[in-house]
Design a protein around this motif. Structure first.
Motif, mmCIF file in Angstrom:
data_model
loop_
_atom_site.group_PDB
_atom_site.id
_atom_site.type_symbol
_atom_site.label_atom_id
_atom_site.label_comp_id
_atom_site.label_asym_id
_atom_site.label_seq_id
_atom_site.Cartn_x
_atom_site.Cartn_y
_atom_site.Cartn_z
ATOM 1 N N LEU A 63 0.765 -1.242 -0.113
ATOM 2 C CA LEU A 63 0.194 0.033 0.003
ATOM 3 C C LEU A 63 0.840 1.249 -0.157
ATOM 4 O O LEU A 63 1.845 1.316 0.941
ATOM 5 C CB LEU A 63 -0.843 -0.051 1.257
ATOM 6 C CG LEU A 63 -1.500 1.020 1.416
ATOM 7 C CD1 LEU A 63 -2.718 1.652 0.202
ATOM 8 C CD2 LEU A 63 -2.206 1.121 2.921
ATOM 9 N N PHE A 64 0.417 2.221 -0.997
ATOM 10 C CA PHE A 64 1.270 3.463 -0.994
ATOM 11 C C PHE A 64 0.238 4.402 -1.108
ATOM 12 O O PHE A 64 -0.733 4.524 -1.966
ATOM 13 C CB PHE A 64 2.130 3.547 -2.347
ATOM 14 C CG PHE A 64 3.017 4.583 -2.269
ATOM 15 C CD1 PHE A 64 4.374 4.861 -1.753
ATOM 16 C CD2 PHE A 64 2.496 6.076 -2.894
ATOM 17 C CE1 PHE A 64 4.989 5.841 -1.942
ATOM 18 C CE2 PHE A 64 3.133 7.134 -3.001
ATOM 19 C CZ PHE A 64 4.283 7.353 -2.338
ATOM 20 N N ILE A 65 0.536 5.457 -0.307
ATOM 21 C CA ILE A 65 -0.501 6.602 -0.244
ATOM 22 C C ILE A 65 0.402 7.753 -0.549
ATOM 23 O O ILE A 65 1.331 8.156 0.353
ATOM 24 C CB ILE A 65 -1.205 6.626 1.424
ATOM 25 C CG1 ILE A 65 -1.955 5.414 1.822
ATOM 26 C CG2 ILE A 65 -2.201 8.034 1.138
ATOM 27 C CD1 ILE A 65 -2.304 5.095 3.068
ATOM 28 N N GLY A 69 -3.511 9.469 -4.262
ATOM 29 C CA GLY A 69 -4.253 8.885 -3.305
ATOM 30 C C GLY A 69 -3.542 7.296 -3.189
ATOM 31 O O GLY A 69 -2.416 7.234 -3.043
ATOM 32 N N LEU A 70 -4.501 6.494 -3.082
ATOM 33 C CA LEU A 70 -4.003 4.975 -2.832
ATOM 34 C C LEU A 70 -3.662 4.316 -4.062
ATOM 35 O O LEU A 70 -4.186 4.304 -4.940
ATOM 36 C CB LEU A 70 -5.136 4.078 -2.158
ATOM 37 C CG LEU A 70 -6.013 4.672 -0.872
ATOM 38 C CD1 LEU A 70 -7.091 3.906 -0.617
ATOM 39 C CD2 LEU A 70 -4.898 4.759 0.345
ATOM 40 N N ASN A 80 4.359 4.309 -10.997
ATOM 41 C CA ASN A 80 3.933 5.688 -10.750
ATOM 42 C C ASN A 80 5.303 6.551 -10.311
ATOM 43 O O ASN A 80 5.373 7.701 -10.811
ATOM 44 C CB ASN A 80 2.974 5.816 -9.323
ATOM 45 C CG ASN A 80 1.718 5.213 -9.613
ATOM 46 O OD1 ASN A 80 1.324 5.170 -10.539
ATOM 47 N ND2 ASN A 80 0.924 5.007 -8.565
ATOM 48 N N TYR A 81 6.183 5.800 -9.761
ATOM 49 C CA TYR A 81 7.597 6.712 -9.456
ATOM 50 C C TYR A 81 8.414 6.732 -10.683
ATOM 51 O O TYR A 81 8.702 7.936 -10.987
ATOM 52 C CB TYR A 81 8.604 5.842 -8.696
ATOM 53 C CG TYR A 81 8.444 5.898 -7.058
ATOM 54 C CD1 TYR A 81 8.435 7.215 -6.555
ATOM 55 C CD2 TYR A 81 8.187 4.814 -6.272
ATOM 56 C CE1 TYR A 81 8.444 7.193 -5.129
ATOM 57 C CE2 TYR A 81 8.267 4.887 -5.045
ATOM 58 C CZ TYR A 81 8.258 6.201 -4.359
ATOM 59 O OH TYR A 81 8.139 6.423 -3.137
ATOM 60 N N HIS A 147 3.080 6.050 3.495
ATOM 61 C CA HIS A 147 2.179 7.284 3.363
ATOM 62 C C HIS A 147 3.271 8.455 3.415
ATOM 63 O O HIS A 147 3.926 8.848 4.503
ATOM 64 C CB HIS A 147 1.292 7.432 4.387
ATOM 65 C CG HIS A 147 0.400 8.619 4.463
ATOM 66 N ND1 HIS A 147 -0.486 9.395 5.616
ATOM 67 C CD2 HIS A 147 0.167 9.537 3.337
ATOM 68 C CE1 HIS A 147 -1.002 10.066 5.150
ATOM 69 N NE2 HIS A 147 -0.745 10.399 3.913
ATOM 70 N N SER A 148 3.306 9.196 2.048
ATOM 71 C CA SER A 148 4.178 10.301 1.917
ATOM 72 C C SER A 148 3.617 11.314 1.274
ATOM 73 O O SER A 148 2.681 11.155 0.460
ATOM 74 C CB SER A 148 5.440 9.877 1.178
ATOM 75 O OG SER A 148 6.044 8.744 1.459
#
Length: 149
Positions: A63-65, A69-70, A80-81, A147-148
């Motif tokens: 999970l990355f926030i 978003g999620l 995404n990176y 969560h960043s």
């Protein structure tokens, strides 16, 4: 009477050992978690996202926030990176300032801190805060939730 004395002495010794051991283990585990983050900062600063992602749990359940978003999944997080940081100049040089490293259980750790990207003047520096949850696996500590902001 002498037996009671030895029993009390043994009990005191065992209690001291029991309270000392978890602290050493926690310190050792915290050091291992900090090492993962240090390795990630080196990988990022070299422009190597695949290397950076080795600190994450390679699972569809990661999970990355973030600002989008999620996001679920290791591959989607990597994608995404890559989209947000397409080249080393955009990535910059990463460093972390850890504010708290806390054991939640023998297999999980919480890390809270600040991140900072030092980039060329034209790109501008970036910074924010993060909280990550690490889980201990056979291969070592990996981030299972990030969560960043």
């Amino acid at each position: 009477m002498r037996t009671n004395f030895y029993f009390i002495l043994l009990l005191a010794f065992c209690t001291a050992c029991a309270t000392q051991f978890p602290n050493r283990q926690t310190n050792s585990e915290a050091a291992a978690v900090k090492q993962v983050l240090a390795e990630q900062a080196v990988c990022w600063s070299k422009g190597d996202l695949e290397c950076y992602m080795q600190g994450y749990w390679k699972s569809d359940s990661l999970l990355f926030i973030g600002s989008r978003g999620l996001t679920y999944g290791w591959q989607q997080t990597l994608d995404n990176y890559k989209s947000s940081y397409p080249d080393p100049a955009t990535m910059g040089k990463l460093d972390f300032e850890l504010k708290e490293v806390k054991e939640l259980s023998p297999e999980t750790m919480l890390v809270v801190g600040k991140w900072h990207l030092k980039r060329e003047a034209a790109k501008g520096d970036l910074q924010g805060h993060f909280s990550v949850i690490f889980q201990k696996f056979e291969e070592g500590w990996r981030i299972i939730a990030d969560h960043s902001s």
